[in-house]
Scaffold this motif. Structure first.
Motif, PDB file in Angstrom:
ATOM      1  N   ASP A  67       0.855  -0.957  -0.072  1.00 54.53           N
ATOM      2  CA  ASP A  67       0.050   0.060   0.254  1.00 54.53           C
ATOM      3  C   ASP A  67       1.006   1.183  -0.037  1.00 54.53           C
ATOM      4  OD1 ASP A  67       0.881   0.489   2.725  1.00 54.53           O
ATOM      5  OD2 ASP A  67      -0.884  -0.488   3.512  1.00 54.53           O
ATOM      6  N   SER A  68       0.367   2.497   0.082  1.00 55.77           N
ATOM      7  CA  SER A  68       1.184   3.589  -0.180  1.00 55.77           C
ATOM      8  C   SER A  68       2.047   3.767   1.071  1.00 55.77           C
ATOM      9  CB  SER A  68       0.382   4.877  -0.360  1.00 55.77           C
ATOM     10  OG  SER A  68      -0.711   4.860   0.851  1.00 55.77           O
ATOM     11  N   ASP A  69       1.764   3.555   2.230  1.00 56.61           N
ATOM     12  CA  ASP A  69       2.607   3.712   3.428  1.00 56.61           C
ATOM     13  C   ASP A  69       3.720   2.789   3.252  1.00 56.61           C
ATOM     14  OD1 ASP A  69       1.027   5.675   4.727  1.00 56.61           O
ATOM     15  OD2 ASP A  69      -0.308   4.311   5.757  1.00 56.61           O
ATOM     16  N   GLU A  70       3.448   1.628   3.020  1.00 55.92           N
ATOM     17  CA  GLU A  70       4.518   0.434   2.684  1.00 55.92           C
ATOM     18  C   GLU A  70       5.533   0.877   1.886  1.00 55.92           C
ATOM     19  OE1 GLU A  70       1.920  -3.481   4.210  1.00 55.92           O
ATOM     20  OE2 GLU A  70       1.836  -2.631   1.999  1.00 55.92           O
ATOM     21  N   ARG A  71       4.938   1.436   0.651  1.00 54.87           N
ATOM     22  CA  ARG A  71       5.686   1.710  -0.400  1.00 54.87           C
ATOM     23  C   ARG A  71       6.715   2.838   0.061  1.00 54.87           C
ATOM     24  NH1 ARG A  71       8.695  -0.300  -4.007  1.00 54.87           N
ATOM     25  NH2 ARG A  71       7.045  -1.685  -4.057  1.00 54.87           N
ATOM     26  N   ARG A  72       6.415   3.860   0.609  1.00 57.47           N
ATOM     27  CA  ARG A  72       6.969   4.793   1.080  1.00 57.47           C
ATOM     28  C   ARG A  72       8.322   4.459   2.126  1.00 57.47           C
ATOM     29  NH1 ARG A  72       2.501   8.164   1.052  1.00 57.47           N
ATOM     30  NH2 ARG A  72       1.888   7.429   3.358  1.00 57.47           N
ATOM     31  N   ALA A  73       7.705   3.452   2.946  1.00 61.20           N
ATOM     32  CA  ALA A  73       8.770   2.971   3.732  1.00 61.20           C
ATOM     33  C   ALA A  73      10.001   2.201   2.988  1.00 61.20           C
ATOM     34  CB  ALA A  73       8.047   1.842   5.014  1.00 61.20           C
ATOM     35  N   VAL A  74       9.798   1.309   2.162  1.00 64.23           N
ATOM     36  CA  VAL A  74      10.552   0.636   1.092  1.00 64.23           C
ATOM     37  C   VAL A  74      11.281   1.526   0.557  1.00 64.23           C
ATOM     38  CG1 VAL A  74      10.711  -0.978  -0.771  1.00 64.23           C
ATOM     39  CG2 VAL A  74       9.236  -1.597   1.005  1.00 64.23           C
ATOM     40  N   ASP A  75      10.822   2.723  -0.141  1.00 65.89           N
ATOM     41  CA  ASP A  75      11.570   3.692  -0.786  1.00 65.89           C
ATOM     42  C   ASP A  75      12.439   4.458  -0.089  1.00 65.89           C
ATOM     43  OD1 ASP A  75      10.057   2.995  -3.028  1.00 65.89           O
ATOM     44  OD2 ASP A  75       8.883   4.694  -3.041  1.00 65.89           O
ATOM     45  N   THR A  76      12.159   4.669   1.475  1.00 67.83           N
ATOM     46  CA  THR A  76      13.038   5.350   2.382  1.00 67.83           C
ATOM     47  C   THR A  76      14.300   4.315   2.540  1.00 67.83           C
ATOM     48  OG1 THR A  76      11.265   6.541   3.266  1.00 67.83           O
ATOM     49  CG2 THR A  76      13.200   6.224   4.599  1.00 67.83           C
ATOM     50  N   LEU A  77      13.826   3.061   2.801  1.00 68.57           N
ATOM     51  CA  LEU A  77      14.922   2.190   3.089  1.00 68.57           C
ATOM     52  C   LEU A  77      16.032   1.917   1.702  1.00 68.57           C
ATOM     53  CD1 LEU A  77      13.035  -0.824   4.586  1.00 68.57           C
ATOM     54  CD2 LEU A  77      14.660   0.695   5.710  1.00 68.57           C
ATOM     55  N   ALA A  78      15.319   2.060   0.510  1.00 64.95           N
ATOM     56  CA  ALA A  78      16.301   2.284  -0.630  1.00 64.95           C
ATOM     57  C   ALA A  78      17.189   3.363  -0.697  1.00 64.95           C
ATOM     58  CB  ALA A  78      15.387   2.003  -1.918  1.00 64.95           C
ATOM     59  N   SER A  79      16.459   4.529  -0.472  1.00 67.74           N
ATOM     60  CA  SER A  79      17.385   5.728  -0.586  1.00 67.74           C
ATOM     61  C   SER A  79      18.277   5.783   0.400  1.00 67.74           C
ATOM     62  CB  SER A  79      16.305   7.045  -0.734  1.00 67.74           C
ATOM     63  OG  SER A  79      15.745   6.993   0.474  1.00 67.74           O
ATOM     64  N   ALA A  80      18.233   5.092   1.591  1.00 67.24           N
ATOM     65  CA  ALA A  80      19.366   5.303   2.666  1.00 67.24           C
ATOM     66  C   ALA A  80      20.381   4.131   2.343  1.00 67.24           C
ATOM     67  CB  ALA A  80      18.664   4.960   3.773  1.00 67.24           C
ATOM     68  N   GLY A  81      20.137   3.287   1.434  1.00 67.82           N
ATOM     69  CA  GLY A  81      21.047   2.312   1.103  1.00 67.82           C
ATOM     70  C   GLY A  81      21.017   1.134   1.830  1.00 67.82           C
ATOM     71  N   LEU A  82      19.848   0.816   2.494  1.00 68.95           N
ATOM     72  CA  LEU A  82      19.549  -0.348   3.351  1.00 68.95           C
ATOM     73  C   LEU A  82      19.288  -1.461   2.372  1.00 68.95           C
ATOM     74  CD1 LEU A  82      18.321   1.358   6.423  1.00 68.95           C
ATOM     75  CD2 LEU A  82      20.577   0.578   6.167  1.00 68.95           C
ATOM     76  N   ILE A  83      18.740  -1.391   1.435  1.00 76.06           N
ATOM     77  CA  ILE A  83      18.156  -2.335   0.632  1.00 76.06           C
ATOM     78  C   ILE A  83      18.571  -1.936  -1.022  1.00 76.06           C
ATOM     79  CG2 ILE A  83      16.319  -3.239   1.990  1.00 76.06           C
ATOM     80  CD1 ILE A  83      14.239  -1.767   0.248  1.00 76.06           C
ATOM     81  N   THR A  84      18.472  -3.001  -1.842  1.00 72.31           N
ATOM     82  CA  THR A  84      19.080  -2.151  -3.437  1.00 72.31           C
ATOM     83  C   THR A  84      17.641  -2.096  -4.028  1.00 72.31           C
ATOM     84  OG1 THR A  84      18.289  -4.545  -3.910  1.00 72.31           O
ATOM     85  CG2 THR A  84      20.607  -4.410  -3.347  1.00 72.31           C
ATOM     86  N   ALA A  85      17.676  -1.367  -4.994  1.00 75.59           N
ATOM     87  CA  ALA A  85      16.681  -0.949  -6.032  1.00 75.59           C
ATOM     88  C   ALA A  85      15.840  -2.065  -6.265  1.00 75.59           C
ATOM     89  CB  ALA A  85      17.243   0.059  -6.795  1.00 75.59           C
ATOM     90  N   HIS A  86      16.667  -3.092  -6.749  1.00 73.40           N
ATOM     91  CA  HIS A  86      15.884  -4.512  -7.081  1.00 73.40           C
ATOM     92  C   HIS A  86      15.076  -4.793  -5.843  1.00 73.40           C
ATOM     93  CE1 HIS A  86      15.392  -8.850  -7.850  1.00 73.40           C
ATOM     94  NE2 HIS A  86      15.228  -8.230  -9.119  1.00 73.40           N
ATOM     95  N   GLU A  87      15.570  -4.663  -4.661  1.00 68.67           N
ATOM     96  CA  GLU A  87      14.613  -5.211  -3.560  1.00 68.67           C
ATOM     97  C   GLU A  87      13.509  -4.558  -3.428  1.00 68.67           C
ATOM     98  OE1 GLU A  87      18.000  -7.467  -0.627  1.00 68.67           O
ATOM     99  OE2 GLU A  87      18.051  -5.501  -0.789  1.00 68.67           O
ATOM    100  N   ALA A  88      13.793  -3.279  -3.628  1.00 66.47           N
ATOM    101  CA  ALA A  88      12.472  -2.287  -3.611  1.00 66.47           C
ATOM    102  C   ALA A  88      11.643  -2.584  -4.483  1.00 66.47           C
ATOM    103  CB  ALA A  88      13.045  -0.926  -3.283  1.00 66.47           C
ATOM    104  N   MET A  89      11.830  -2.751  -5.583  1.00 62.90           N
ATOM    105  CA  MET A  89      10.976  -2.704  -6.863  1.00 62.90           C
ATOM    106  C   MET A  89      10.220  -4.105  -6.929  1.00 62.90           C
ATOM    107  SD  MET A  89      12.965  -1.191  -9.986  1.00 62.90           S
ATOM    108  CE  MET A  89      11.486  -1.447 -11.090  1.00 62.90           C
ATOM    109  N   THR A  90      10.792  -5.147  -6.188  1.00 58.94           N
ATOM    110  CA  THR A  90       9.966  -6.288  -6.038  1.00 58.94           C
ATOM    111  C   THR A  90       9.697  -6.759  -4.749  1.00 58.94           C
ATOM    112  OG1 THR A  90      12.177  -7.558  -5.509  1.00 58.94           O
ATOM    113  CG2 THR A  90      11.601  -7.431  -7.720  1.00 58.94           C
TER     114      THR A  90
END
Length: 72
Positions: free
Chosen positions: A34-57
């Motif tokens: 959902d939108s809140d979860e997507r924002r959280a995942v995007d934040t983790l990706a922008s901080a470098g804690l997960i890869t862009a591929h992990e964020a997208m999938t």
């Protein structure tokens, strides 16, 4: 007939009840974020804690409901 999730008036609010979403899911217990979860995942990706591929999938997982058992 064309079904387009991008123009759906209830997008991200009622995807769980949508037959199209149910038909397109990869696994029966996985849902789109959902939108809140997507924002959280995007934040983790922008901080470098997960890869862009992990964020997208990333997907949300529905835990199976376990009925309560009464005791006594």
């Amino acid at each position: 007939m064309r079904i387009d999730c991008e123009t759906c008036p209830v997008r991200e609010r009622h995807c769980a009840e949508c037959m199209v979403t149910a038909l397109l899911q990869l696994a029966p217990l996985e849902q789109r974020l959902d939108s809140d979860e997507r924002r959280a995942v995007d934040t983790l990706a922008s901080a470098g804690l997960i890869t862009a591929h992990e964020a997208m999938t990333a997907t949300a997982r529905i835990e199976p409901w376990r009925p309560l058992r009464s005791t006594g």
